[in-house]
Design an enzyme around this catalytic site. Structure first.
Site, PDB file in Angstrom:
ATOM      1  N   ASN A 120      -4.337  -2.957 -12.644  1.00 51.91           N
ATOM      2  CA  ASN A 120      -3.891  -3.452 -10.847  1.00 51.91           C
ATOM      3  C   ASN A 120      -4.649  -4.623 -10.690  1.00 51.91           C
ATOM      4  O   ASN A 120      -4.351  -5.830 -10.409  1.00 51.91           O
ATOM      5  CB  ASN A 120      -4.052  -2.436  -9.940  1.00 51.91           C
ATOM      6  N   ASP A 121      -6.029  -4.510 -10.630  1.00 52.07           N
ATOM      7  CA  ASP A 121      -7.197  -5.486 -10.236  1.00 52.07           C
ATOM      8  C   ASP A 121      -7.127  -6.636 -11.243  1.00 52.07           C
ATOM      9  O   ASP A 121      -7.112  -7.912 -11.046  1.00 52.07           O
ATOM     10  CB  ASP A 121      -8.559  -5.015  -9.952  1.00 52.07           C
ATOM     11  N   GLY A 165      -8.286  -1.612 -15.717  1.00 50.56           N
ATOM     12  CA  GLY A 165      -7.632  -1.305 -14.472  1.00 50.56           C
ATOM     13  C   GLY A 165      -6.897  -2.608 -14.429  1.00 50.56           C
ATOM     14  O   GLY A 165      -7.165  -3.547 -13.735  1.00 50.56           O
ATOM     15  N   HIS A 210       0.883  -1.273  -0.191  1.00 49.32           N
ATOM     16  CA  HIS A 210      -0.054   0.083  -0.007  1.00 49.32           C
ATOM     17  C   HIS A 210       0.914   1.142   0.060  1.00 49.32           C
ATOM     18  O   HIS A 210       0.785   2.040  -0.870  1.00 49.32           O
ATOM     19  CB  HIS A 210      -0.870   0.061   1.167  1.00 49.32           C
ATOM     20  N   GLU A 227     -11.593  -4.799 -15.319  1.00 47.20           N
ATOM     21  CA  GLU A 227     -10.632  -4.973 -14.202  1.00 47.20           C
ATOM     22  C   GLU A 227     -10.854  -6.519 -13.696  1.00 47.20           C
ATOM     23  O   GLU A 227     -10.046  -7.099 -12.884  1.00 47.20           O
ATOM     24  CB  GLU A 227     -10.762  -4.313 -13.233  1.00 47.20           C
ATOM     25  N   CYS A 242      -5.778   2.837 -16.857  1.00 43.79           N
ATOM     26  CA  CYS A 242      -5.745   3.802 -15.624  1.00 43.79           C
ATOM     27  C   CYS A 242      -5.162   3.100 -14.501  1.00 43.79           C
ATOM     28  O   CYS A 242      -5.088   3.682 -13.260  1.00 43.79           O
ATOM     29  CB  CYS A 242      -6.962   4.316 -15.208  1.00 43.79           C
ATOM     30  N   ARG A 264     -10.286   8.788  -8.273  1.00 46.67           N
ATOM     31  CA  ARG A 264     -11.012   7.639  -7.270  1.00 46.67           C
ATOM     32  C   ARG A 264     -11.802   8.631  -6.243  1.00 46.67           C
ATOM     33  O   ARG A 264     -11.043   9.041  -5.157  1.00 46.67           O
ATOM     34  CB  ARG A 264      -9.616   7.057  -6.650  1.00 46.67           C
TER      35      ARG A 264
END
Lengths: 522, 522
Positions: A413-414, A411, A98, A390, A476, A204
């Site tokens: 990341n996910d 997305g 994080h 995502e 993104c 976000r």
């Protein structure tokens, strides 16, 4: 003499990372005392006073102090303290923790996973190399090298010269891929626009609510017993969220803004069950009992929150959240257009969609609310509704989803988490063994895995265009600022990448490289 | 007069569910007191004494009592108590909760998510409808209807007549898809063979270690500080695991057995941090301190354990686990062949593979260990090494993975979780809203989502055959016993389905339906 394009190719996008962040004074560094070394999680140099909690770091930062936030690990509640710190230092976590991800997003220098640090949060002491440091003691850290120093090492700001502007101008002429930014504050938006961002690819909205003064209304909403109470709490949030959007639209001055609707699981807005003092305080503030809050925390507990009740699933169960956010987006747009004459272009993005019916359900809430607003105000504004791609399933059925979506934003990341089955927050426990045994060559959260995740992206691009030939396509995820990923995005035909403000110049240059290389290969 | 195939088509596979489980006596049911109704999670009728913990339920079951295990929710630690209970009743959780899935797997009647039940675990009381029940009080439950009754309602065992055997014989003649079973005990194996299973498609080796007497060695391994200590603990596990395999090979009598290597995150073998009494007991037993165990629990904590350090990731970080399991599989096979003259066919299955290099890494450990065993014993045995396909990425790169895998077994439970981004344990919180709003028509964990997850399965089948034309293909998720999924598996050309013992006849009949329908359509 070389051509403009040759000149652009001579500068590696990654080199800009060092150029765009403050560095330590080279002479001072020679005599600086290096007390520990961690992972270089977010580039740049920072020096300041140690603070052990995000709350105190935020207070000191607001009071004008240079702050280094020190934590074992950071959590979403620490956002405000991280934002107000000059640098972030953690004892645990990897390059995808994080702290690392958020710091890079903010352009804040960070060193993470510095195992030698022994932190006693209660006593507010840091022990390292036999020496103990207290709150307010000076330390310095270099997020480009991972080194931590005792005392204040002087930094030198980087100066971007006219040559840099010339080079970036050439890059902009060469590239076809647009570059947007991920931002959720007017300040970050302005920063990104100054760095050449052509819009916001990801705002976000939840980040707007972790700040101490705002989280109260969110908690009221979460603790509400029924839709009426929830609507009352959301009505308190509406003006604040609308004001945020107004300021960001002004900073964007006509550039498009993609607003992602509420995404995280709701438990992230409540303290942990064990934090009894915080819970008592919140109970008092919200005029309820600690028991009720603890009960709600229990109800919201999830075994795998990443795959739980979040994203558009929140809007399906609590449609009033999507209603409120639609009001905030569109009322802000109407107001800014009226008062400032700015041509606002809102793009409403529904997150975590896996089936077309899910998107359709939430889109109908958005369209119905828009109709109400337009009839209340007697004027309309153009806007788009699209979705984040995502979830692996969304790639497989992208042709169906595209029939309801005016744009896709990947997305990644996910998508990387679910395609690999890797939890970003946990993968640090085994990824080192994967690198050591050469099973993986690079961190799939930093550089897009083109063979696996990239194949799904390609599939979604093709199917998306089948479903809607003029669909707008962007990315993104964190990857949007990684040069090799930018090249991939250019090659698969995306319209834009979106990355954190500090990586916008890198993405512009990388996009130029991709376009020039493609031209040369023809 | 109708043909055999017409007769087979006249019986719906789902009808067998009621036929194969005990039912309540119809007359007795008329006067029974219905005290609550929950979800009909696992078919069949059960009556017995209430027990509030799995531990006590197991003890009472072993003592020969008819036990109904009552829990708020069940966890993996409850396995032994669930197995020894006649029926399972929970206050929380949906059709895909741990209790529901495990009970169906075991063929144990279960009612879950019975919200009217107020359980006080400490005082061991159940309050429902203003009345309070205590440990040992009699209750009855019907897992086919979801109804719970006070007292003991008499059950009638179903009798399977000769007609049934004849029908199933016709079904077997018609079908081309083989039917295996998911089993991890000799008893379940025998049960499945009696129901016509043609082998084991999934032996979950971790299930063998949740039993109280065995988990100790697992805990020693987990608490080990280095590979040497880990090996010492694993050496204690080896003979127990080998013995399990021997007994199962004997029950299988020459049918193939797919053994899945250790899959769950290791924290599942330790108590929760808050269970101080259990921790102190374990510390005493293992000759260590509570602090050390609490520290290890903290280290093993994961934010999203489903996507964490599990599956083949355990073998990459701790190769000695895969070594031990290879010894257990092959030494048992050699012994049973020698002593019983049975032709044993072990299939070693590496779980949670997402990249070919991962599989290759673990496969090398397996092959090296096999070489050692064969040279120690002076004789060899044939075996296969394959993988579960349960990570979306594995479907995308299935051609590469097939080069190292002699078989694929689709783990559609996890594949569904990651393809949708739905955590099976958490999705209950929002899935009802999905059904109410007609976003989903059926539970994707019960009936395979052919449009999304099924597309990935198809892709993996095609790519798998590209990579290895004679690759063996099966499915071992819960879906393997669902008639519509069985038809899908037949149509995409799998070689077998594998399901819980009680669903084997259903799958045989469903496979026959699929084959006959395909023939008729031609």
């Amino acid at each position: 003499m070389i051509t403009e394009e040759e000149a652009v190719l001579k500068v590696e996008p990654r080199q800009l990372d060092t150029l765009l962040h403050p560095n330590f004074d080279a002479n001072a560094l020679k005599t600086a005392e290096n007390i520990a070394t961690g992972l270089p999680a977010s580039p740049g140099a920072a020096a300041g006073e140690l603070y052990f909690t995000a709350h105190e770091a935020a207070a000191a930062g607001k009071a004008g102090k240079s702050v280094i936030l020190l934590r074992d690990e950071t959590t979403p509640e620490d956002i405000e303290g991280m934002d107000l710190a000059r640098g972030i230092l953690t004892a645990r976590g990897g390059m995808t923790s994080h702290a690392a991800v958020v710091a890079r997003g903010m352009g804040r220098p960070a060193v993470v996973g510095c195992g030698a640090l022994i932190i006693n949060e209660e006593k507010k002491t840091l022990t390292v190399g036999g020496k103990t440091y207290h709150e307010g003691d000076n330390v310095s850290l270099d997020g480009s090298t991972g080194k931590v120093y005792a005392g204040l090492v002087p930094t030198v700001e980087t100066t971007v010269t006219g040559d840099f502007a010339t080079l970036m101008g050439w890059a902009d002429k060469a590239r076809t891929l647009k570059v947007r930014t991920n931002a959720d504050t007017p300040r970050d938006t302005q920063q990104a626009v100054d760095f050449g961002a052509e819009g916001i690819g990801l705002c976000r909205t939840e980040h707007m609510f972790f700040e101490a003064s705002r989280v109260k209304a969110m908690r009221e909403m979460i603790l509400a017993d029924n839709a009426e109470q929830r609507k009352a709490a959301l009505n308190k949030i509406l003006p604040v969220q609308q004001k945020d959007f107004e300021e960001m639209y002004i900073a964007l001055d006509g550039r498009p803004m993609t607003v992602r609707y509420l995404d995280p699981p709701l438990h992230e807005f409540l303290p942990q069950e064990s934090m009894t003092a915080e819970i008592a305080e919140i109970a008092k503030e919200l005029n309820t009992t600690s028991e009720k809050i603890v009960e709600k925390i229990g109800q919201l507990h999830e075994f795998n929150p990443m795959m739980g009740h979040r994203g558009c699933r929140l809007a399906v169960t609590f449609p009033e959240i999507a209603e409120m956010q639609t009001r905030a987006v569109l009322q802000a747009a109407l107001k800014v257009r009226k008062e400032k004459g700015i041509d606002v272009k809102p793009e409403i993005m529904i997150p975590l969609v896996g089936t077309v019916k899910e998107l359709k359900f939430v889109k109908e809430i958005v369209l119905d609310t828009a109709e109400k607003i337009f009839s209340e105000q007697g004027e309309k504004i153009e806007f788009q509704v699209g979705t984040m791609i995502e979830i692996p399933r969304a790639c497989v059925v992208a042709d169906e989803i595209a029939k309801e979506a005016e744009f896709f934003s990947f997305g990644t990341n996910d998508l990387t988490q679910m395609t690999f089955g890797f939890s970003r927050d946990d993968a640090g426990k085994f990824l080192d063994a994967y690198y050591d045994n050469k099973i993986l060559e690079s961190d799939p959260f930093a550089r897009l895995d083109q063979e696996g995740v990239g194949e799904l992206v390609k599939m979604a691009v093709e199917k998306g265009r089948q479903g809607r030939p003029n669909i707008k396509l962007g990315i993104c995820g964190e990857h949007g600022g990684d040069p090799s990923t930018v090249e991939f995005c250019h090659n698969v035909g995306l319209n834009y990448v979106s990355c954190s403000p500090f990586r916008v110049p890198i993405a512009r240059l990388a996009a130029a490289h991709a376009a020039i290389k493609e031209k040369q290969a023809k």
